[in-house]
Design a protein around this motif. Structure first.
Motif, PDB file in Angstrom:
ATOM      1  N   LEU A 412       0.839  -1.206   0.000  1.00  0.00           N
ATOM      2  CA  LEU A 412       0.000   0.000   0.000  1.00  0.00           C
ATOM      3  C   LEU A 412       0.869   1.250   0.000  1.00  0.00           C
ATOM      4  CD1 LEU A 412      -2.797   1.297   0.152  1.00  0.00           C
ATOM      5  CD2 LEU A 412      -2.698   1.040   2.637  1.00  0.00           C
ATOM      6  N   ALA A 413       1.905   1.239   0.809  1.00  0.00           N
ATOM      7  CA  ALA A 413       2.801   2.391   0.875  1.00  0.00           C
ATOM      8  C   ALA A 413       3.516   2.610  -0.457  1.00  0.00           C
ATOM      9  CB  ALA A 413       3.813   2.204   1.997  1.00  0.00           C
ATOM     10  N   ALA A 418       4.054   5.764  -5.446  1.00  0.00           N
ATOM     11  CA  ALA A 418       4.057   5.830  -6.906  1.00  0.00           C
ATOM     12  C   ALA A 418       3.016   6.820  -7.411  1.00  0.00           C
ATOM     13  CB  ALA A 418       3.794   4.436  -7.481  1.00  0.00           C
ATOM     14  N   GLU A 419       1.865   6.866  -6.726  1.00  0.00           N
ATOM     15  CA  GLU A 419       0.790   7.762  -7.144  1.00  0.00           C
ATOM     16  C   GLU A 419       1.161   9.222  -6.906  1.00  0.00           C
ATOM     17  OE1 GLU A 419      -2.650   6.547  -5.025  1.00  0.00           O
ATOM     18  OE2 GLU A 419      -2.879   4.650  -6.108  1.00  0.00           O
ATOM     19  N   THR A 420       1.739   9.497  -5.779  1.00  0.00           N
ATOM     20  CA  THR A 420       2.051  10.888  -5.467  1.00  0.00           C
ATOM     21  C   THR A 420       3.361  11.345  -6.087  1.00  0.00           C
ATOM     22  OG1 THR A 420       3.164  10.202  -3.432  1.00  0.00           O
ATOM     23  CG2 THR A 420       0.826  10.727  -3.278  1.00  0.00           C
ATOM     24  N   ASP A 421       4.245  10.353  -6.371  1.00  0.00           N
ATOM     25  CA  ASP A 421       5.560  10.640  -6.960  1.00  0.00           C
ATOM     26  C   ASP A 421       6.281  11.723  -6.166  1.00  0.00           C
ATOM     27  OD1 ASP A 421       6.945  11.833 -10.096  1.00  0.00           O
ATOM     28  OD2 ASP A 421       7.642  10.228  -8.751  1.00  0.00           O
ATOM     29  N   ALA A 426       0.637   9.598   2.438  1.00  0.00           N
ATOM     30  CA  ALA A 426      -0.411   9.778   3.441  1.00  0.00           C
ATOM     31  C   ALA A 426      -0.174   8.871   4.635  1.00  0.00           C
ATOM     32  CB  ALA A 426      -1.781   9.470   2.818  1.00  0.00           C
ATOM     33  N   SER A 427      -0.648   9.292   5.779  1.00  0.00           N
ATOM     34  CA  SER A 427      -0.530   8.491   6.995  1.00  0.00           C
ATOM     35  C   SER A 427      -1.419   7.262   6.908  1.00  0.00           C
ATOM     36  CB  SER A 427      -0.953   9.331   8.196  1.00  0.00           C
ATOM     37  OG  SER A 427      -1.044   8.543   9.354  1.00  0.00           O
ATOM     38  N   LEU A 428      -0.891   6.112   7.288  1.00  0.00           N
ATOM     39  CA  LEU A 428      -1.673   4.883   7.296  1.00  0.00           C
ATOM     40  C   LEU A 428      -2.192   4.679   8.711  1.00  0.00           C
ATOM     41  CD1 LEU A 428       0.643   2.600   5.152  1.00  0.00           C
ATOM     42  CD2 LEU A 428      -1.147   4.151   4.417  1.00  0.00           C
ATOM     43  N   ALA A 429      -3.452   5.035   8.930  1.00  0.00           N
ATOM     44  CA  ALA A 429      -3.941   5.055  10.297  1.00  0.00           C
ATOM     45  C   ALA A 429      -5.043   4.062  10.572  1.00  0.00           C
ATOM     46  CB  ALA A 429      -4.456   6.459  10.636  1.00  0.00           C
ATOM     47  N   GLN A 430      -5.777   3.636   9.550  1.00  0.00           N
ATOM     48  CA  GLN A 430      -6.940   2.810   9.825  1.00  0.00           C
ATOM     49  C   GLN A 430      -7.143   1.805   8.713  1.00  0.00           C
ATOM     50  OE1 GLN A 430     -10.679   4.791   9.687  1.00  0.00           O
ATOM     51  NE2 GLN A 430     -11.839   2.986  10.272  1.00  0.00           N
ATOM     52  N   THR A 431      -7.671   0.665   9.073  1.00  0.00           N
ATOM     53  CA  THR A 431      -8.140  -0.286   8.073  1.00  0.00           C
ATOM     54  C   THR A 431      -9.538  -0.713   8.435  1.00  0.00           C
ATOM     55  OG1 THR A 431      -7.751  -2.430   7.037  1.00  0.00           O
ATOM     56  CG2 THR A 431      -7.071  -2.220   9.307  1.00  0.00           C
TER      57      THR A 431
END
Length: 440
Positions: A412-413, A418-421, A426-431
């Motif tokens: 995911l990271a 790759a998307e933001t280049d 973004a912070s990975l805070a929740q699933t």
């Protein structure tokens, strides 16, 4: 699924599990509340008030059409469900599942949704959140969708409605989890552009389900063979195993006073606990075969501790592994395989020193497997037991899911980078989870 939620929590994530109400699970296939005790208390659980209409047993709630023409009513119900999503039993759940994940995301924005199947209508919720809010999602198919793992054939074509759904879902998924290499190969071949995102995440076993000690059998007191698991195989399959058991007892003195205990759920829905399998088991009581009913997860280790050998009865072939094979290995007891030779469980068991081998469903060959297991049970020393436990140790569920969750987070990271280049992701805070089972 329980271990998945727990491992995301251990990794610092805020986890919300979306499931159906407990009474709905009780109506369908039963529920083991001891499993809930092992869910990390930090996991939030959202239960939706949805249930299968066809499993309602209170006739006072039946409308006139269902009461007078039950078959026609059922056919109409299936058509109505399919109008929502191409899954005849659960399609009508689509709207409630979609709204649930949208509401959760609105109140507490999600960074990832993991859709666990079955039912496959969970995929509609993942897609809805992706369409509306571009929340990334991963898919946990376990046994796959477009592969009939029991028959070993394609379940539906790519140009069918189901095929189009699967293609659409996988085109945008972060990752796909399946339980074994043959299923993974099916998906890598079917979707070559997605091949590098297919991951084998085996079921494994919970360490606390193992007796975790050397077992010493007492042939004089009578060896005890056991099967623990859902009785989802055919009545003929069961009869083959019991006929082999009877033949083995007739020819092997070690088995003359042995008993065979069967534990687990039999059937589902209206046929649960009342079907041909129950009748067969009752008739086999004369051969010291005893059915003890379902067992709570908390009882599993103590049940295994009372047995001297395991009987692994499985459906399917090379595309089926089962979850019980790992747990059976972790007992350190001899294992009799009652399944086809070309079965993925055979791959997992290969190298286990107390496995009698895969001989197929031939009664005479199975009888010899029972005999070999009896001698293994009587003669096994601590060194062989330790070797068997070492073979099983690689499949603890905690270790398998720790790796799987870590890889998914990293994927995911990588995708976000790759998307933001750019350096800032973004912070990975929740699933959020949409499981195919209760919070466990």
């Amino acid at each position: 699924m329980r271990e998945t939620a727990n491992q995301f929590t251990n990794a610092g994530w805020d986890v919300t599990v979306v499931t159906i109400a407990q009474e709905s699970w009780e109506r369908d296939s039963g529920v083991d509340l001891t499993l809930l005790e092992q869910v990390d208390p930090r996991v939030k659980i959202v239960e939706l008030p949805i249930a299968r209409e066809d499993l309602e047993t209170d006739i006072r709630l039946f409308d006139e059409a269902r009461a007078l023409q039950p078959v026609a009513w059922m056919n109409d119900l299936r058509r109505r469900q399919m109008a929502h999503f191409p899954e005849p039993t659960f399609g009508s759940w689509r709207g409630d599942l979609e709204q649930a994940v949208l509401d959760i995301h609105r109140d507490h924005p999600a960074d990832l949704l993991l859709a666990s199947c079955v039912p496959y209508v969970n995929l509609a919720a993942a897609w809805k959140l992706w369409e509306e809010a571009r929340v990334p999602y991963a898919v946990d198919f376990r046994d796959g969708w477009s592969i009939d793992v029991v028959e070993g054939i394609e379940a539906f074509s790519r140009d069918s409605e189901l095929g189009r759904w699967e293609q659409k879902i996988l085109d945008h998924a972060v990752s796909l989890w399946v339980v074994n290499d043959p299923i993974a190969e099916h998906y890598r071949t079917r979707y070559p552009d997605f091949a590098d995102r297919v991951r084998v995440v085996r079921n494994g076993y919970d360490a606390d389900s193992s007796p975790n000690r050397v077992h010493r059998a007492d042939p004089d007191a009578g060896l005890v063979f056991g099967y623990l698991g859902t009785v989802n195989f055919t009545a003929q399959h069961l009869e083959t195993v019991l006929n082999a058991w009877r033949a083995a007892r007739e020819q092997e003195p070690l088995l003359a006073n042995a008993r065979f205990e069967v534990r687990g759920h039999i059937g589902a829905g209206s046929s649960r606990g009342s079907n041909r399998h129950v009748e067969i088991l009752k008739q086999a009581e004369a051969d010291d075969v005893h059915f003890g009913g379902p067992a709570a997860k908390a009882e599993v280790a103590s049940i295994y501790a009372r047995w001297d050998a395991m009987v692994l009865i499985l459906i399917g072939g090379r595309y089926v592994t089962s979850g019980k094979v790992y747990e059976y290995m972790a007992t350190g007891l001899p294992i009799v395989s009652a399944h086809v030779v070309e079965h993925d469980a055979s791959n997992v068991l290969d190298g286990h020193p107390l496995w009698t081998g895969a001989v197929g469903l031939d009664e005479e060959a199975l009888a010899q497997s029972f005999v070999r297991a009896a001698h293994m049970a009587a003669d096994t020393n601590e060194e062989v037991h330790a070797e068997a436990m070492t073979h099983a140790d690689q499949f603890t569920r905690e270790s398998l899911m720790t790796v799987a969750v870590k890889e998914l987070i990293e994927q995911l990271a990588t995708d976000r980078a790759a998307e933001t280049d750019s350096a800032g992701t973004a912070s990975l805070a929740q699933t959020s989870f949409v499981p195919g089972g209760p919070a466990s």
